[in-house]
Enzyme design. Structure first.
Site: not given
Ligand code: FUB
Length: 343
Positions: A31, A244
């Site tokens: 991420d 997301e």
């Protein structure tokens, strides 16, 4: 790419074909939110660990406990791990699951924005402050008032306004906030409260940040993502709808909102004229990587644009043990982005 389809992969071949190598291999990182501060590249990733939790569609196996900041003197140099920047035990309101963070700078202070589950099992978004981009960061005593769900990305506009983009489906709980109040029923279902396939998809949220970057100045608003006919993308349009990993960047005066489609594993983007949208779906930035999740950031370094992303190739396909990578992206003259194949 789902875990069940990796059995046939020859990882040696795959790594030889890969667009890029992990930036660090002594720990697992994911991420990546990349920024340039004072001419140096800083990457704010999740720090993946194997905490022994079983795989499920709520993401319980993503049981991360702390953050490390990576830094690079230039895009060619080795990435340096600057050690623990914030640990969950030092965040009063947070119990577990330190998921995808971001950071930004204002007036010489650095702000780490991070999601974690509170003691009620609800994802909230917190802020921690440091006078160094690598931390250590000191967390605020409470999560941001009115924050919910996961994956904060804090974008600084050219006029120095800051906006937080956030949200994530399934384990990220966005679908539990459809009435504005957390719906705690059917706790084990990742897909309860997801709209029907023909209804509009759930949308990410945006909120302008206060001057001290510690609060929202407004109720978070939905960020519309439209198709080529100006209609909201449908919930069943899983190849294109938001799941997301929100990110915002600007190119030639246009706002590019990019995100992951989650269960279909694409990084996509949509273009708008202002930070609130609406945004029109444009295409894919990255095709599926090895591993279930795909998450990224887009960052300009020395006049070139780079995609920071992750995959699970180093761990040979373990979903929750990922590695951060970087690759150059390019724009066509009409502003569209050339899709990258990771291998
Ligand atoms: O790393 C935990 C979660 O997985 C992130 O918050 C999501 O974006 C996905 O990458």
């Amino acid at each position: 790419m789902p875990e069940e389809s990796i059995d046939h992969i020859n990882f040696e071949d795959l790594n030889n074909k890969a667009l890029s190598k992990p930036l660090v291999s002594h720990i697992y990182t994911a991420d990546p939110s990349a920024h340039v501060f004072d001419g140096k590249i800083y990457i704010y990733p999740s720090h993946d660990i194997d905490a022994g939790e079983a795989f499920d569609d709520l993401g319980s196996h993503f049981a991360m406990e702390d953050y490390h900041v990576l830094s690079m003197d230039s895009i060619e140099s080795d990435a340096v791990d600057n050690g623990v920047a914030l640990h969950v035990k030092d965040v009063l309101w947070a119990k577990q699951q330190m998921w995808a963070p971001d950071a930004n700078e204002k007036n010489g202070n650095y702000y780490l924005f991070f999601p974690a589950k509170d003691y009620e099992g609800v994802f909230r978004i917190g802020v921690a402050i440091s006078n160094s981009p690598t931390g250590p960061f000191k967390a605020q005593l409470e999560a941001i008032k009115g924050s919910f769900s996961i994956d904060p990305a804090v974008f600084k506009d050219d006029n120095e306004d800051y906006y937080m983009y956030f949200g994530g489906l399934w384990g990220g709980q966005l679908q539990r906030w459809r009435t504005g109040v957390f719906n705690a029923s059917q706790p084990d279902s990742p897909t309860a409260f997801i709209p029907d396939a023909n209804d509009p998809a759930l949308l990410p949220f945006v909120a302008k940040m206060s001057d001290n970057l510690l609060e929202f100045t407004e109720e978070p608003k939905e960020l519309q993502i439209l198709d080529e006919n100006g209609q909201l993308l449908k919930s069943g349009d899983t190849d294109r709808r938001f799941f997301e990993a929100a990110w915002m960047h600007k190119h030639k005066g246009k706002y590019y909102f990019s995100y992951s489609t989650g269960d279909t594993h694409f990084i996509c983007y949509a273009i708008g004229d202002n930070p609130y949208g609406p945004f029109t779906y444009m295409g894919r930035i990255l095709n599926p990587v090895v591993g279930w999740t795909s998450h990224h950031s887009v960052c300009d370094v020395d006049g070139k644009t780079y995609l920071f992303y992750h995959d699970s190739s180093l761990s040979k396909g373990v979903t929750h043990l990922r590695s951060v990578k970087v690759a150059k992206i390019s724009y066509r003259s009409d502003g569209s982005i050339v899709t990258l194949n990771p291998y």
